[in-house]
Design an enzyme around this catalytic site. Structure first.
Site, PDB file in Angstrom:
ATOM      1  N   ALA A  25      33.297  42.052  32.686  1.00  0.00           N
ATOM      2  CA  ALA A  25      31.913  42.045  33.179  1.00  0.00           C
ATOM      3  C   ALA A  25      31.292  40.661  33.212  1.00  0.00           C
ATOM      4  O   ALA A  25      30.292  40.453  33.899  1.00  0.00           O
ATOM      5  CB  ALA A  25      31.054  42.971  32.318  1.00  0.00           C
ATOM      6  N   ALA A  30      32.944  40.248  38.893  1.00  0.00           N
ATOM      7  CA  ALA A  30      31.783  41.061  38.518  1.00  0.00           C
ATOM      8  C   ALA A  30      30.486  40.393  38.941  1.00  0.00           C
ATOM      9  O   ALA A  30      29.557  41.043  39.436  1.00  0.00           O
ATOM     10  CB  ALA A  30      31.787  41.315  37.010  1.00  0.00           C
ATOM     11  N   HIS A 251      46.685  42.746  51.586  1.00  0.00           N
ATOM     12  CA  HIS A 251      45.619  43.048  52.545  1.00  0.00           C
ATOM     13  C   HIS A 251      46.120  43.332  53.959  1.00  0.00           C
ATOM     14  O   HIS A 251      45.843  44.388  54.525  1.00  0.00           O
ATOM     15  CB  HIS A 251      44.629  41.879  52.611  1.00  0.00           C
ATOM     16  CG  HIS A 251      43.831  41.664  51.370  1.00  0.00           C
ATOM     17  ND1 HIS A 251      43.199  42.703  50.697  1.00  0.00           N
ATOM     18  CD2 HIS A 251      43.530  40.538  50.677  1.00  0.00           C
ATOM     19  CE1 HIS A 251      42.565  42.207  49.643  1.00  0.00           C
ATOM     20  NE2 HIS A 251      42.743  40.918  49.617  1.00  0.00           N
TER      21      HIS A 251
END
Length: 494
Positions: A25, A30, A251
């Site tokens: 976090a 984040a 991706h």
């Protein structure tokens, strides 16, 4: 556990009550994406009626609840569109708390999660987002298992999911020992983009395109994701990964799956992922002879990069899908750092008509006609490039374009960024836009020949479009980018 998902007045689903635990976090992901994304979901009324967000990090990086709320506010202000409004922020901040966790001392995290669940009441669901380096996945999952927090919960795992087939299988073993596949959400934010999802709508909702979306009408496909930035101080990560693992396997192959899939029986998770994974099964293993690896000049001078590094900062390759629809149609994939523009583009190039009544006109069009272009950057656009008669007495053709822009759409205000959409889907338990373990493992099988026998990197100048040999790779075709039809270099707008 929890209540059934409800429907809002706009038709969007509302998740069950949730405790979202955000590992990492205090990290960059984040700060840039996850905390602003959760706040935006709350602003849009798409968070559960009852929710709590518990941040976590090792004890060395631990924050108090108040410090975490201040950290989150700074993140929202910097990356979420500016200073949040007071009443909305206060409601969101009240849902934030922090619990440090080390492998040998997870007590503060357990206490924070239990307190959040008690505050909500009624048995809320748990969602764990592992915004941590891949080397920490096993440790975090082990902590969730030993503390019992994993019971009934779901887990979001960031890329890269392994660095080769062996490591992907080993990681799957660790994850599946605690979470069955139905509770695992391997996130690729590209698949949450509105304009990537719109590839499905473009194909399957419009009789204009689906009949010609095949080898009989399409000569080749390009999926091109150049970046202007360098490695931005991430030498430790990039030296271990490189552009092929970081961008192509993770991706661009996923985008290829959306472009090339057969029509699914529904947009449900199983049907959609089954068809995408069939494309992966049809991919030929990458031929190192059809690959260009590049390294921008100055990369080896970056702090932390070995002076003799052979890590590629650029890759262009040919991929082949061996099935009935695409046999003989090359897919050219390109991505790299320190290139001429930042773009995210899929281009389907159609075959020329069999009778060339306008030979000189094709040349004067510069190869820009006869293509369908999907720009899947945010907010993105879709364009049909074609040739039309120029005004005047002579039969002279020039390039023309018809365009749909998300930025011009009245529905743009309802759009979500990739991470926002995917976090919402994970809370809903919808795995449609998340990657499955068998698909990931198949892509590492496809990648294996290049990983085993990479060609030496070729130097290229920063700000260019990669090594000169990329033009030979696509011959007799030409790269669509740089796109002359853009209003200005790097604008990304038609």
């Amino acid at each position: 556990m929890g209540v059934k998902a409800n429907r809002t007045s706009r038709g969007a689903a509302t998740p069950d009550d949730h405790v979202v635990v955000l590992f990492g976090a205090t990290g960059d992901l984040a700060r840039r994406k996850l905390l602003p994304g959760l706040y935006r979901l709350a602003q849009a009324g798409l968070m559960p009626a009852g929710y709590r967000v518990v941040g976590s990090a090792p004890t060395a990086d631990a924050l108090s609840d108040e410090a975490f709320r201040a950290h989150a506010r700074d993140a929202v202000t910097e990356f979420g569109g500016g200073e949040p409004s007071k009443p909305e922020w206060e409601r969101f901040a009240d849902a934030l708390s922090f619990g440090a966790a080390d492998p040998d001392e997870p007590g503060p995290l357990v206490a924070a999660v239990r307190a959040a669940e008690t505050a909500l009441g009624g048995g809320p669901r748990r969602l764990f987002h592992l915004a941590v380096p891949p080397v920490a996945f096993a440790s975090v999952i082990g902590t969730l298992d030993r503390t019992g927090l994993s019971e009934g919960g779901r887990v979001i795992i960031e890329k890269p999911f392994g660095t080769d087939l062996a490591s992907a299988r080993a990681l799957d073993g660790i994850v599946h020992a605690v979470f069955d596949e139905s509770r695992v959400f391997r996130i690729d934010h590209f698949l949450g983009k509105e304009s990537v999802d719109n590839i499905l709508a473009l194909r399957f909702a419009n009789g204009l395109f689906e009949p010609v979306w095949n080898r009989d009408h399409i000569s080749h496909v390009q999926i091109d994701v150049p970046e202007t930035i360098g490695i931005e101080g991430r030498a430790a990560f990039f030296e271990e990964t490189g552009t092929f693992r970081d961008m192509i396997v993770t991706h661009l192959f996923q985008v290829l799956g959306f472009v090339a899939m057969e029509p699914p029986t529904s947009l449900g998770a199983k049907a959609l992922r089954d068809e995408k994974d069939k494309v992966f099964q049809s991919l030929r293993p990458v031929d190192p002879g059809h690959v260009v690896r590049g390294q921008y000049e100055g990369y080896r001078s970056e702090p932390g990069v070995a002076p003799d590094s052979d890590t590629e900062t650029f890759v262009a390759l040919r991929a082949d899908v061996d099935n009935w629809r695409w046999a003989g149609v090359p897919f050219y994939l390109r991505s790299g750092k320190a290139l001429g523009q930042r773009r995210q583009v899929v281009t389907l190039h159609f075959k020329r008509p069999p009778l060339r009544m306008f030979d000189t006109a094709w040349a004067s069009g510069g190869g820009r006609g006869n293509a369908l272009v999907v720009d899947f950057d945010d907010p993105g656009w879709i364009a049909a490039d074609f040739l039309a008669k120029e005004p005047g007495p002579a039969m002279r053709l020039g390039p023309a374009r018809m365009t749909f822009r998300y930025a011009d759409s009245v529905q743009l205000r309802n759009g979500l960024e990739g991470y926002e959409r995917l976090i919402l889907d994970a809370m809903l338990g919808d795995q449609s836009l998340f990657t499955r373990s068998d698909g990931i493992q198949r892509l590492w099988e496809v990648a294996d020949p290049l990983l085993r026998s990479p060609r030496p990197v070729e130097p290229y100048a920063p700000g260019s479009w990669g090594p000169a040999s990329v033009d030979k790779l696509v011959a007799p075709h030409h790269w669509y980018l740089p796109d002359m039809a853009s209003d200005e270099p790097g604008s990304g707008t038609p």
